[in-house]
Design an enzyme around this catalytic site. Structure first.
Site, mmCIF file in Angstrom:
data_model
loop_
_atom_site.group_PDB
_atom_site.id
_atom_site.type_symbol
_atom_site.label_atom_id
_atom_site.label_comp_id
_atom_site.label_asym_id
_atom_site.label_seq_id
_atom_site.Cartn_x
_atom_site.Cartn_y
_atom_site.Cartn_z
ATOM 1 N N HIS A 166 -44.218 40.896 -63.700
ATOM 2 C CA HIS A 166 -43.536 40.755 -62.404
ATOM 3 C C HIS A 166 -43.204 39.301 -62.075
ATOM 4 C CE1 HIS A 166 -47.730 40.129 -60.844
ATOM 5 N NE2 HIS A 166 -47.100 39.292 -60.042
ATOM 6 N N ASP A 196 -48.066 45.101 -67.079
ATOM 7 C CA ASP A 196 -47.704 43.917 -66.298
ATOM 8 C C ASP A 196 -47.967 42.634 -67.080
ATOM 9 O OD1 ASP A 196 -46.658 42.626 -64.078
ATOM 10 O OD2 ASP A 196 -48.615 42.377 -63.132
ATOM 11 N N SER A 280 -50.648 34.801 -59.936
ATOM 12 C CA SER A 280 -50.327 35.829 -60.922
ATOM 13 C C SER A 280 -49.926 35.206 -62.252
ATOM 14 C CB SER A 280 -49.171 36.712 -60.414
ATOM 15 O OG SER A 280 -49.596 37.514 -59.353
#
Length: 436
Positions: A166, A196, A280
């Protein structure tokens, strides 16, 4: 007041008296004479040149000078006795603040020193359209988000970076910010929406640090871990937070297509180290400075604190290797579309699917693709899958986990399905989705 006045009528008698005076009388007379002499001196001084007042003034002035000299002589000693003051070797008095420079060294500091150089910032640049109905529409490249990444390998003139899918999703251009602030253009190697994870590459020319992979399987609950990344953007580049492993083998529901329905159960490590947007793709390391997880998500609710998640490195390594080789994860497929039985109204469960009343969970096959493994094995529309290879299947997430984690392309898969109220067993050979 005198005891003997000059006009005393008995004075002649007393002066001529042959009686001897007592010692008390003699002392009183002496004192009276002394007092008279003092009074006469004062009167004489008042008419003179002012010597009495001048004497007092001179005496006072001398006293002040002597007192000042005493204070001046005593001042250096008093200053040296005051807290926080020192006297320099030159004899001058300086007021200084004492400081102690102690170099602190801990396991956390050592781990950060080892791993932080491998953590980079990643900027996602996309083409964004602007303009409206009345204005000509134009496009321009705009930074739409940023995250973190970890340099894990150098091969030839390339350095490879693992991050989250993402973070790079939809990017027209990727820019990597190094620890020294320099920028590098990056190329996408491959990505996988289900886990992911993504791999990108940059020139290895300016790369100085590469992360060391640890073993997430040997982590213990309560073990100290460190999250390194760029929370809230590159202005907080290389931020460090510490915590412990709060839980292992956690499963977190993930919505992949934005419809607010969970599509996947992500296997994660749970930690109370602060993980915020921008973290992230960053590193979760142990006290040895080894990479044990890729920080991926955080439950962002006001009532939740200290609940962060990281993809275990042991789960990530096979994905990373596959993305390097093929640019994508090639997973097995059956060639069917699914819906959870719990989403089917009870009326259709009884009238259309003709399920026994005690069957309340499973996965309904809504469509079968032609020339697919399911079609070749005789799987039919509205079959309800309740078991795969002896493992109970209650939801589509259970089905995907078994298919993607336990099976490979070319493997055989045995399923038990309810068909028109009867339990049927079918066996099929899994194939690559590209062949459909």
């Amino acid at each position: 007041m005198s005891y003997f006045n000059e006009d005393d009528k008995n004075s002649d008698f007393l002066n001529n008296d042959e009686i001897q005076k007592s010692p008390l009388q003699e002392r009183l007379e002496r004192e009276e004479k002394e007092m008279q002499e003092k009074r006469s001196k004062k009167k004489g001084g008042g008419n003179g040149s002012g010597g009495g007042k001048g004497g007092y003034f001179f005496s006072g002035l001398v006293g002040v000078i002597i007192g000042a000299l005493l204070v001046w002589l005593m001042l250096p000693g008093l200053v040296n006795q005051m807290p926080g003051t020192t006297t320099s070797s030159t004899g001058k008095n300086d007021t200084t603040i004492n400081q102690v420079a102690t170099e602190v060294k801990t396991d956390v500091i050592s781990a950060v020193d080892k791993a932080s150089g491998a953590v980079v910032g990643i900027t996602n640049i996309q083409e964004v359209a602007s303009g409206g109905f009345w204005n000509q529409q134009t496009t321009q490249d705009t930074e739409t988000g940023s995250g973190s990444g970890v340099i894990y390998k150098i091969e030839g003139d390339k350095a490879f970076i693992v991050t989250n899918n993402h973070v790079i999703e939809g990017a027209k251009q990727l820019e990597v910010t190094m620890q020294d602030g320099s920028k590098e253009e990056a190329q996408l190697v491959g990505s996988d929406v289900w886990t992911d994870l993504a791999v990108i590459s940059i020139s290895s020319k300016n790369v100085k640090t590469v992360a060391t992979f640890g073993n997430s399987d040997v982590l213990k609950q309560g073990e100290t871990v460190i999250a390194i990344g760029n929370p809230l953007g590159l202005e907080f580049y290389g931020s460090v937070t510490t915590g412990v492993v709060s839980g292992k083998d956690r499963s977190v529901p993930v919505d992949l297509n934005g419809d607010k329905v969970a599509d996947w159960q992500q296997e994660v490590l749970q930690t109370d180290a602060a993980i915020n947007p921008g973290n992230s793709g960053g590193a979760l390391v142990n006290l040895a400075g080894e990479l044990v997880g890729i920080n991926s998500m955080k439950i962002a609710e006001s009532s939740v604190e200290g609940l962060g998640f990281s993809i275990p490195i042991n789960s990530a390594i096979p994905i990373i290797e596959e993305l390097e080789r093929n640019g994508e994860m090639k997973r097995p497929t059956m060639g069917i579309t699914l819906v959870d039985l719990t989403d089917v109204p009870a009326f259709y469960q009884q009238q259309t699917l003709k399920l026994p009343k005690d069957i309340t969970t499973g996965v309904v096959i809504t469509d079968v693709m032609g020339n697919s493994p399911a079609s070749k094995a005789g799987v039919q529309q509205y079959d309800i899958i309740v078991e795969m290879d002896g493992e109970k299947i209650e939801t589509s997430i259970d089905l995907r986990k078994h298919l993607y984690n336990d099976k490979k392309i070319g493997d055989q898969l045995t399923m038990k399905v309810y068909r028109q109220g009867k339990l049927v067993e079918v066996t099929l050979t899994l194939t690559n989705s590209d062949s459909l």
